[in-house]
Scaffold this motif. Structure first.
Motif: not given
Length: 440
Positions: A368-385, A404-413
């Motif tokens: 799902r899309t969590l946040e969207v603006a012209n120059e910024r986008l936040v996408l989320e995916s969750s494992a089925p289990d 805006q919301g918590p995203v967790g630990e950064r693992v890749l950039r």
């Protein structure tokens, strides 16, 4: 659909251009030229990139560019012969690499024996039934594909045509292919495949069938035809266009449609192929090239990388004779011949493909899309289990971006292997980052 497709990541190559074969007519050197083996020299490179499949452009005997077929059962002599195909299959099998062939079944070259016979006999004759005609009586002429006089459209209402296509597909599946890309599927009535595929699948139940859909109702075509997947051009356009225009609202809208497609079929996703301007040219700002790849490897689908995109190849498609040459260049004999400046981008591809491999559930995760603006986008995916939650943050702006919301630990950039750099939960300017948190 075959289970193996969920783990497929393709390297898409156009063999005639890749191997340096002439594409504007017959080879000036007569006879069979054994160029197909040059692809074998790249298989280790493909595997090291993280891909496990070759999505091939045309390899069958044709007049010029490969999409004007003369014989579906013969390897193009500009590329080689049956022995060259067998050698490629054997080398691919040794490395666990799948092979998909390009099936041009909507039309054939005007020099195809069936077309020559049809032209000589005329409409209404046994030979004439192979091609589609426009007009009546003496005024009837063969239908051609999208105005190209040398591409004569087959008559897909005829059982003889369906029989021929089924035989061709089964022949090459028996010779080592794992599936088919159906060129210009959007131009072929979907009912035609209902008359072809049952027999093909009965003999080769693990074959994957992908249709080229540039426009039209993707889900309806899959449902009516019985093919497995189609090319996701809507998502391709939204990815590069959103980056070029700095308008992520377009991508967010396309992702909503993409998630709806997942309820019907698993789309084939890409940011480059043999028919479009290179992604490095499409996005405009070179800092945003890997943003496109990050989206590709994060969202659901069966992804492909067009050969050379992983090295930052440039090339603009033009609507003129020879307008595809820039996007279908000859490659060096082996990876050692590549320019040194392309390897940094190659390593970025390795990192993102590796990320996809470590999270195989992404292939079907709607997200799902969590946040969207012209120059910024936040996408989320969750494992089925429910075991894992991943968030992709895309930033095209000149300032760091913290969602805006918590995203967790950064693992890749992007760009820097030091994932701890920058403020927690943020993406640096003109960068992307992936975060992992509890699925909640």
């Amino acid at each position: 659909m075959p289970d193996w497709v969920d783990h497929a990541i393709w390297w898409h190559a156009y063999p005639l251009g890749f191997t340096g074969a002439p594409v504007d007519g017959p080879d000036p050197d007569p006879g069979v030229r054994h160029r197909l083996g040059r692809l074998t020299e790249w298989l280790d490179y493909v595997v090291e990139l993280g891909c496990n499949g070759l999505l091939l452009g045309p390899v069958f005997a044709s007049q010029t560019h490969g999409y004007d077929t003369l014989d579906h059962l013969a390897i193009d002599p500009r590329l080689g012969d049956d022995a060259d195909w067998d050698a490629l299959v054997a080398a691919a099998r040794e490395r666990g690499v799948r092979l998909v062939l390009d099936g041009v079944f909507n039309h054939v070259g005007r020099g195809h024996p069936r077309v020559r016979a049809a032209l000589a006999a005329g409409p209404g004759t046994e030979a004439g039934r192979w091609v589609k005609w426009v007009g009546d009586g003496d005024a009837a002429v063969p239908a051609v594909f999208e105005g190209h006089d040398q591409l004569v459209v087959l008559d897909h209402d005829q059982p003889e045509v369906a029989r021929h296509v089924a035989d061709v597909m089964s022949h090459w599946l028996a010779r080592g292919a794992d599936g088919w890309r159906l060129d210009a599927a959007y131009a072929v009535p979907p009912e035609f495949w209902q008359s072809v595929l049952p027999e093909v699948r009965a003999q080769h139940p693990q074959a994957w069938v992908l249709g080229e859909m540039i426009h039209g109702d993707y889900a309806e075509y899959v449902t009516q035809s019985g093919i497995d997947s189609v090319t996701q051009y809507e998502l391709w356009k939204a990815i590069w266009s959103s980056l070029a225009d700095r308008n992520f609202f377009e991508l967010a809208w396309a992702l909503d449609r993409h998630r709806a497609f997942l309820e019907v079929f698993l789309p084939q996703t890409f940011v480059g192929n043999h028919d479009v301007t290179r992604i490095a040219d499409q996005v405009g700002d070179v800092r945003h090239v890997t943003h496109a790849l990050a989206v590709l490897m994060f969202v659901a689908g069966t992804p492909s990388v067009y050969a050379g995109d992983e090295q930052g190849f440039r090339g603009v498609k033009e609507e003129r004779f020879g307008g595809d040459d820039a996007i279908r260049p000859e490659f060096p004999p082996g990876p050692h011949g590549l320019a040194p400046e392309g390897w940094a981008l190659y390593r970025e591809h390795q990192r993102l493909i590796g990320f996809r491999r470590r999270h195989p559930w992404l292939v079907r995760a709607a997200g799902r899309t969590l946040e969207v603006a012209n120059e910024r986008l936040v996408l989320e995916s969750s494992a089925p289990d429910g075991s894992e939650r991943l968030v992709l943050v895309l930033n095209l702006a000149d300032e760091p971006f913290t969602p805006q919301g918590p995203v967790g630990e950064r693992v890749l950039r992007s760009g820097d292997l030091d994932v701890a750099e920058g403020a927690p939960g943020s993406a640096p300017p003109h960068a992307w980052a992936v975060f992992r948190g509890s699925a909640g």
